[in-house]
Design an enzyme around this catalytic site. Structure first.
Site, PDB file in Angstrom:
ATOM      1  N   SER A 122     -11.191   0.761   2.806  1.00  0.00           N
ATOM      2  CA  SER A 122     -10.539   0.306   4.034  1.00  0.00           C
ATOM      3  C   SER A 122      -9.806   1.476   4.682  1.00  0.00           C
ATOM      4  O   SER A 122      -8.908   2.051   4.073  1.00  0.00           O
ATOM      5  CB  SER A 122      -9.558  -0.827   3.733  1.00  0.00           C
ATOM      6  N   GLU A 128      -5.087   4.279   5.948  1.00  0.00           N
ATOM      7  CA  GLU A 128      -4.738   4.072   4.554  1.00  0.00           C
ATOM      8  C   GLU A 128      -4.992   5.304   3.693  1.00  0.00           C
ATOM      9  O   GLU A 128      -4.187   5.638   2.834  1.00  0.00           O
ATOM     10  CB  GLU A 128      -5.514   2.871   3.987  1.00  0.00           C
ATOM     11  N   ARG A 154       0.808  -1.223   0.000  1.00  0.00           N
ATOM     12  CA  ARG A 154       0.000   0.000   0.000  1.00  0.00           C
ATOM     13  C   ARG A 154       0.850   1.286   0.000  1.00  0.00           C
ATOM     14  O   ARG A 154       0.455   2.291   0.575  1.00  0.00           O
ATOM     15  CB  ARG A 154      -0.976   0.017   1.181  1.00  0.00           C
TER      16      ARG A 154
END
Length: 338
Positions: free
Chosen positions: A235, A330, A158
C-alpha cells in the site's frame, strides 16, 4: 562473517525493483556483526531488511547500506524472540505450524521482522502492536544495546518512535502469542465473510492464515516475480485520519471508521473516486496502479523511481483536488520526495 560490497544496485534488493547504487553495502549475518557494522559506519546509514517498504532514488544512496541478514527465533513458553533479519512471513508460518495463534492475520506481508515495529505493520484488523512485548535495539547515541518495551515505542497507526530515525537499530523482537492455536479475534469484515464467521470470533490460526493469503493474492499483495502487480511497496498511501468536519464534506457512501479520536477514510476509495481506477497508467506505461488494488503503485518492468514518484504525485494531487484530503506515503522515501 560480515561482507562488504561497493556499488551494489539497490533495485536488486527492493520489492519495487527500483533504486540506484549504494556507496557501500554491508551484509551482517549475526547480531554482533550488525552492531559492529553500525558502529563502524560513517555518515548516513540505511538499514535494509526485505526491501518491501522502500522507495530508493535512481541516484541511489551515498552512505552505507547495511543488509540485516540475521535469522531465526527462540520460543520461551508463550513468548518468542525473533531476529530482526528473519523473513516475516516465514516466521508467521513457523508460528502457525508450531501451534501458536495471534499473527496469522499478518500473513503474506513481505519484508523482515525488524521492520514491523518501525511501521507498526498491520492488516486485516491486526497490527504488530497487539502482540509485541519488547524489542532489543542498539542505541547509537548511547553506544549500547538496550531493551525497549511496547509502551516505550509509541505505537500509533502505521508508525512508532522508531520511524524516520536511525538512532535505534532493531536487533530482536519479542512477541506474546496464543498457545491455544486459535487466531486473534477476527475483526475485519472482509476476512470474517471469507471465513464464514461473525466478527469477534476466533478460528484455527492455520485456517485464518490461508484465508488471508488467498485474499492478499487476489489483490496482488503476495510477492510473485512473474506478476508485475506485485512489483510494489504494498500500500503506497496510508488511510488518512481526518476530523469530523472533513468527513461532513465527504460523499455519503465514502467508507469511514473511528480511529484515534478522528475518523479514518479509505485511501483506496478516495483514489478510485478521484478518477484513478485499477491499472491506471503513469509515465510511458512503465508504472501503473495495480490491476488488482488501487493502493499499490507498481513497476511494470522498466520503470524508474522518477516514473513512480510522478504517478504518486498525480494521484496525491488528484485526491486533494477532488476531496480536499492529503494522502501521505507509507513507504520510506530514500534520497527522494513527493
Amino acid at each position: 562473517m560480515t561482507r562488504v560490497e561497493t556499488r551494489t544496485v539497490l533495485a536488486e534488493h527492493t520489492t519495487l525493483r527500483l533504486g540506484g547504487p549504494a556507496r557501500e553495502f554491508v551484509v551482517a549475518e549475526t547480531t554482533s556483526e550488525l552492531v559492529s557494522a553500525v558502529r563502524a559506519a560513517g555518515g548516513e546509514v540505511l538499514l535494509l531488511g526485505g526491501g518491501s517498504n522502500l522507495v530508493v532514488a535512481d541516484e541511489g544512496f551515498a552512505g552505507t547500506v547495511i543488509k540485516v541478514a540475521t535469522r531465526g527465533w527462540r520460543i520461551d513458553g508463550s513468548e518468542v524472540c525473533v531476529a530482526a533479519g528473519q523473513n516475516w512471513d516465514e516466521f508467521v508460518a513457523g508460528m502457525v505450524d508450531a501451534g501458536f495463534g495471534g499473527l496469522e492475520c499478518l500473513s503474506g506481508i513481505p519484508g523482515s521482522v525488524g521492520a514491523t515495529p518501525i511501521q507498526n505493520v498491520g492488516a486485516y484488523g491486526c497490527e504488530v502492536a497487539d502482540l509485541l512485548t519488547s524489542i532489543e535495539c542498539f542505541d547509537r547515541a548511547a553506544g549500547e544495546v538496550r531493551t525497549m518495551t511496547a509502551d516505550e515505542l509509541g505505537f500509533a497507526y502505521r508508525t512508532s518512535v522508531l520511524k524516520g530515525s536511525d538512532d535505534r537499530i532493531v536487533l530482536n523482537v519479542r512477541f506474546a502469542l496464543h498457545e491455544d492455536g486459535l487466531s486473534a479475534p477476527i475483526r475485519y469484515a472482509e476476512l470474517a465473510r471469507k471465513l464464514g464467521v461473525e466478527p469477534g470470533e476466533r478460528v484455527p490460526a492455520a485456517l485464518a492464515r490461508e484465508a488471508v493469503l488467498e485474499l492478499r493474492r487476489g489483490k496482488g499483495m503476495v510477492l510473485d516475480p512473474r506478476d508485475h502487480d506485485t512489483w510494489s511497496a504494498g500500500s503506497f498511501f496510508t488511510n488518512p485520519i481526518v476530523t469530523p468536519e472533513v468527513v461532513d464534506r465527504m460523499p455519503a457512501d465514502a467508507p469511514r471508521y473511528p480511529a484515534n479520536g478522528g475518523v479514518k477514510l479509505s485511501a483506496a476509495w478516495l483514489i478510485q473516486h478521484a478518477g484513478f481506477p485499477k491499472g491506471y497508467s503513469g509515465p510511458g506505461g512503465r508504472v501503473s496502479l495495480s490491476a488488482k488494488h488501487t493502493l499499490a503503485l507498481t513497476n511494470r518492468g522498466s520503470a524508474t523511481t522518477a516514473d513512480l514518484l510522478a504517478l504518486a504525485r498525480e494521484i496525491r494531487d488528484g485526491v486533494h483536488a477532488r476531496f480536499g484530503v492529503s494522502l501521505v506515503p507509507e513507504p520510506l522515501l530514500i534520497n527522494c520526495a513527493l
